[in-house]
Design a protein around this motif. Structure first.
Motif: not given
Length: 282
Positions: A142-149
């Motif tokens: 569900s995170n477009e790129k990497g991991l969201s904060i």
């Protein structure tokens, strides 16, 4: 209020029991302190499920393999534990060595650079339940790129992502004094040349993790005034020499319409509080 809680609990129970959870859309916003970053938040239902996944799937699977020197996002740890480790290692090195060095590392754009495929492969080695893996993988994707904060699961996944590096530094490079808080970590050694060697080896290791060290990474002498987690060697908050420049930059952002007046005054109050709290942690 209680009846709304019951409705949420009943709905969440049904969704999880029927294995019918789809991650909801994120609310995204920008923060500018201590630097510009995108933060995400979720609606109540998604937030509750996110916490459940973190507490009942990720923590039981991940915590047993983590080293104690990995201090972020764990119970009874955090920045205070990281600073105490730093203080302890400095004191030990002062006793053992006439002089020593510190390799202070930072990973460039850590959260946004975390590779989904590598992270999933690491998780498969720790979690064998396919249903548990599916919901965790859905959150990751569900995170477009990497991991969201901003998500509890992402905080846990982030401390786990570098777990292999922790073991590499401790077991392969044989660094006795080492501490990490997320992507901010320090190695202590009597030998500057060996720390140079370690830096190269860590860079090579991180290439396989699709990560890079920040150019700010450098080796300090024990007499240098290096900082860790926003504090100096004595555990005191940094008295920023460029405080006026930072406040001036915030004023420019306010004038340009990037932040509101309340945010501007919060920055000033924050810096004022840091200066007043410039006390030792011991």
């Amino acid at each position: 209020m209680k009846q709304y809680r019951a409705i949420y609990i009943s709905r969440i129970y049904k969704i999880l029991k029927e294995k019918n959870y789809n991650v909801g859309e994120y609310n995204k916003f920008i923060v500018y302190e201590p630097k510009k970053r995108e933060i995400v938040s979720q609606k109540t239902q998604d937030k509750v499920i996110n916490h459940l996944v973190a507490r009942y799937i990720l923590y039981p699977a991940i915590i047993p393999c983590l080293l104690d020197i990995n201090v972020a996002s764990r119970k009874n740890m955090g920045t205070s534990a990281g600073l105490l480790y730093e203080k302890k290692f400095i004191e030990k090195c002062k006793i053992k060595y006439e002089k020593f060095y510190v390799l202070k590392c930072d990973i460039s754009k850590f959260f946004s650079s975390i590779n989904h495929d590598i992270l999933k492969e690491k998780l498969r080695r720790r979690i064998k339940d396919n249903d548990a893996l599916k919901i965790v993988f859905d959150i990751i994707d569900s995170n477009e790129k990497g991991l969201s904060i901003g998500l509890m699961t992402n905080q846990v996944l982030a401390i786990f992502y570098l777990n292999d590096m922790d073991h590499f530094i401790k077991e392969k490079l044989k660094i006795k004094y080492y501490v990490r808080y997320q992507d901010d970590f320090m190695l202590f050694s009597q030998s500057k040349e060996y720390l140079k060697y370690c830096k190269t080896k860590i860079e090579n290791f991180l290439e396989n993790e699709k990560l890079k060290l920040n150019p700010k990474t450098r080796i300090y002498k024990n007499t240098d005034n290096f900082t860790f987690l926003g504090r100096n060697k004595k555990g005191k908050y940094i008295r920023y020499r460029n405080l006026k420049r930072k406040i001036k930059a915030r004023k420019h952002m306010y004038n340009a319409g990037y932040i509101n007046l309340n945010s501007y005054w919060q920055t000033i109050n924050c810096y004022e509080a840091l200066v007043k709290r410039n006390i030792d942690i011991s």
